[in-house]
Design a protein around this motif. Structure first.
Motif, short mmCIF file in Angstrom:
data_model
loop_
_atom_site.label_atom_id
_atom_site.label_comp_id
_atom_site.label_asym_id
_atom_site.label_seq_id
_atom_site.Cartn_x
_atom_site.Cartn_y
_atom_site.Cartn_z
N ASP A 1 -11.65 -45.42 42.69
CA ASP A 1 -10.58 -45.37 41.50
C ASP A 1 -11.88 -45.22 40.29
N LEU A 2 -13.81 -45.44 40.52
CA LEU A 2 -14.46 -44.62 40.00
C LEU A 2 -15.36 -43.85 40.93
N HIS A 3 -15.47 -42.09 40.23
CA HIS A 3 -16.45 -41.74 41.46
C HIS A 3 -16.82 -40.73 40.36
N ALA A 4 -17.78 -39.72 41.28
CA ALA A 4 -18.97 -38.88 40.74
C ALA A 4 -17.44 -37.40 40.05
N VAL A 5 -17.77 -37.31 38.97
CA VAL A 5 -17.38 -36.05 37.99
C VAL A 5 -18.26 -34.68 38.36
N ASN A 6 -19.08 -35.06 37.89
CA ASN A 6 -20.45 -33.92 37.27
C ASN A 6 -21.53 -33.27 38.36
N ALA B 1 -24.57 -41.47 33.11
CA ALA B 1 -23.42 -40.82 31.79
C ALA B 1 -23.43 -40.33 30.59
N ASP B 2 -23.80 -41.52 30.11
CA ASP B 2 -23.78 -41.58 28.23
C ASP B 2 -25.03 -40.43 28.18
N ARG B 3 -25.74 -40.10 29.15
CA ARG B 3 -27.40 -38.70 28.28
C ARG B 3 -26.21 -37.64 28.87
N ASN B 4 -25.28 -37.66 29.04
CA ASN B 4 -24.34 -36.29 29.10
C ASN B 4 -23.73 -35.65 28.26
N PRO B 5 -23.78 -34.67 27.85
CA PRO B 5 -23.46 -33.58 26.58
C PRO B 5 -22.05 -33.73 26.59
N ASN B 6 -21.34 -33.60 27.69
CA ASN B 6 -19.57 -34.21 27.27
C ASN B 6 -19.40 -35.38 27.96
N PRO B 7 -19.48 -36.91 27.22
CA PRO B 7 -18.90 -37.71 27.41
C PRO B 7 -17.61 -37.58 28.25
N SER B 8 -17.44 -37.23 28.20
CA SER B 8 -15.28 -37.28 28.39
C SER B 8 -15.33 -36.12 30.05
N ARG B 9 -16.35 -35.77 30.40
CA ARG B 9 -16.44 -35.92 31.47
C ARG B 9 -17.93 -36.76 32.72
#
Length: 488
Positions: free
Chosen positions: A171-176, A126-134
């Motif tokens: 409540d916490l699940h994969a997004v991308n 998640a931290d290395r994702n270019p779109n932190p909101s996704r």
């Protein structure tokens, strides 16, 4: 000159072979050297796992790519985990540590580490994702990079443990896509880890309760046997009491432990435990130390519960018994009534008259309380007496002196005299003339005889054996020729 040259060359080769550098080279390169094995196997990874890559990263400029590279190199510290596994293996084999709790600690450590590693790796994605909101962590906190490290770590561990325990609140699940792929592999790993933990915990619990389960199954089988055969209640209770006694004294079975040890160690332990008891027995008064040292290791120590018949009246003589602890009553049954003639305690002997005299047991021996008794085979005892004729006379005199000093009732005096005569005659025949072992008798003259028992009959015929195998083959040839002639 040629000879000198050869000598110089040989001296130079000799000096090269035994020079300090050559010895050092052989010492390092030798495959049998543990240093060489360590240098050629895990030395490089051990060295890299100790390098402080995190501290080295501060020497460079703040660059995300450089910091990420040092973080990847810092994962080499995970190589130390195999040493932790070896440490737990040593703890499991060490009797100073409880095996159950050591195994449970190992399983808990593996579970916590798997959850920690998976949570940190998912946060890294998640931290290395270019779109932190996704990202999956943005579902709990939008600007997660500005939050405290403790809150981010707790959130990552929360997601990891809910996934590990297959709870999955949603409540916490994969997004991308990257997070979905990681979740797939993590859930497959969770299946294997869960199977490993459940299997190990099942084995631990079954191992702890297996003896109790086997005991209950045995008691149930014995109860069903007694009911099916309509045994008396007293006999049924006696069977169940014996089974309970065996279960309670399972850890007191010394003979099973001694049987797995070398003979020399087994003899030393047996002498250390039982030599003083055997030495104080009246039957071995005046017997040499060496003879007793050979006799004690041949005895088997057994525990008997209260009211257990060790020897039955009129039973064939098979063993000699020496009391170690507890108490035993000697009972004689005459005309339907049973009376107690003696009570034996530590150091007393019973069964010796029947073994040495070759007569049936004149009494029954029944335990009064929990007793430990040494049991010696009559055949083994008589074999040792035959090899030590002088000591056999000492033991026979001790037995006869005891029989003379015992005060018995009028009804048993005649029986005592018969036992004395039988002991004298049997000892004279077994020790001085010869000794019978497994049907073969060796006489004092050195000639061998054999007792031939006819199948399905309880009669035997004593025959003389020839002095050599050649005579046996000649007799067998004559018999076979006679049989063939009669057949044709």
């Amino acid at each position: 000159m040629l000879h000198n040259d050869d000598g110089d060359s040989s001296n130079s080769s000799f000096s090269d072979e035994f020079s300090p550098s050559a010895n050092l080279r052989k010492f390092i390169i030798s495959p049998y050297n543990p240093r060489y094995r360590y240098l050629s196997s895990g030395f490089i990874l051990d060295l890299l796992s100790t390098v402080p890559f995190h501290a080295i990263s501060f020497l460079f400029e703040r660059n995300d790519n450089v910091n990420f590279g040092f973080k990847i190199l810092n994962l080499l510290k995970l190589w130390r985990l195999w040493r932790v596994s070896s440490l737990f293996s040593r703890f499991e084999k060490d009797i100073k540590f409880n095996y159950f709790w050591t195994r449970c600690t190992k399983l808990v450590s593996v579970t916590v580490f798997a959850a920690h590693f998976a949570g940190c790796l998912n946060y890294l994605i998640a931290d290395r994702n270019p779109n932190p909101s996704r990202t999956w962590i943005a579902l709990a906190m939008q600007d997660f990079r500005s939050q405290s490290l403790w809150r981010r770590y707790v959130t990552a561990m929360y997601w990891s443990i809910t996934t590990l325990t297959t709870t999955g609140y949603g409540d916490l699940h994969a997004v991308n896509t990257g997070e979905m792929l990681f979740d797939v592999f993590y859930m497959l790993f969770v299946l294997a880890l869960t199977s490993y933990i459940i299997g190990n915990m099942t084995n631990l619990i079954v191992h702890c309760t297996s003896s109790t389960r086997n005991f209950r199954d045995t008691v149930q089988s014995a109860s069903e046997f007694a009911e099916r055969n309509k045994l008396p209640k007293q006999m049924k209770n006696q069977i169940l009491s014996h089974i309970c006694f065996r279960f309670e004294t399972e850890e007191l079975k010394q003979q099973q432990i001694l049987s797995n040890l070398p003979e020399g160690m087994r003899s030393s332990i047996a002498c250390n435990l039982f030599f003083p008891v055997v030495q104080r027995a009246y039957l071995f008064n005046g017997v040499s130390f060496d003879f007793l040292s050979q006799l004690v290791p041949k005895m088997e120590a057994e525990f008997y519960p209260p009211r257990e018949d060790v020897v039955l009246q009129n039973e064939a003589p098979t063993h000699l018994y020496v009391m170690v602890s507890g108490a035993v009553d000697l009972r004689i049954k005459t005309d339907g009534s049973e009376q107690i003639c003696a009570r034996l305690t530590r150091g007393d002997v019973f069964g010796e008259g029947a073994v040495l005299g070759g007569t049936p047991q004149p009494y029954a021996a029944r335990t009064v309380e929990l007793s430990q008794i040494l049991r010696l085979s009559g055949i083994t005892f008589l074999t040792m007496l035959r090899e030590n004729v002088e000591l056999s006379k000492v033991i026979a005199n001790n037995l006869l002196e005891k029989l003379k000093l015992e005060q018995r009732s009028t009804k048993s005096i005649a029986q005592e005299e018969r036992v004395q005569k039988s002991i004298r005659s049997n000892l004279h025949e077994k020790i001085n003339k010869g000794y019978c072992s497994n049907g073969v008798v060796t006489s004092a003259a050195g000639r061998k005889r054999a007792v031939i028992h006819i199948a399905r009959e309880r009669i035997g015929k004593l025959i003389n054996l020839p002095d050599s195998f050649e005579e046996i083959f000649k007799i067998a040839g004559k018999k076979s020729t006679t049989w063939l002639a009669s057949f044709y």
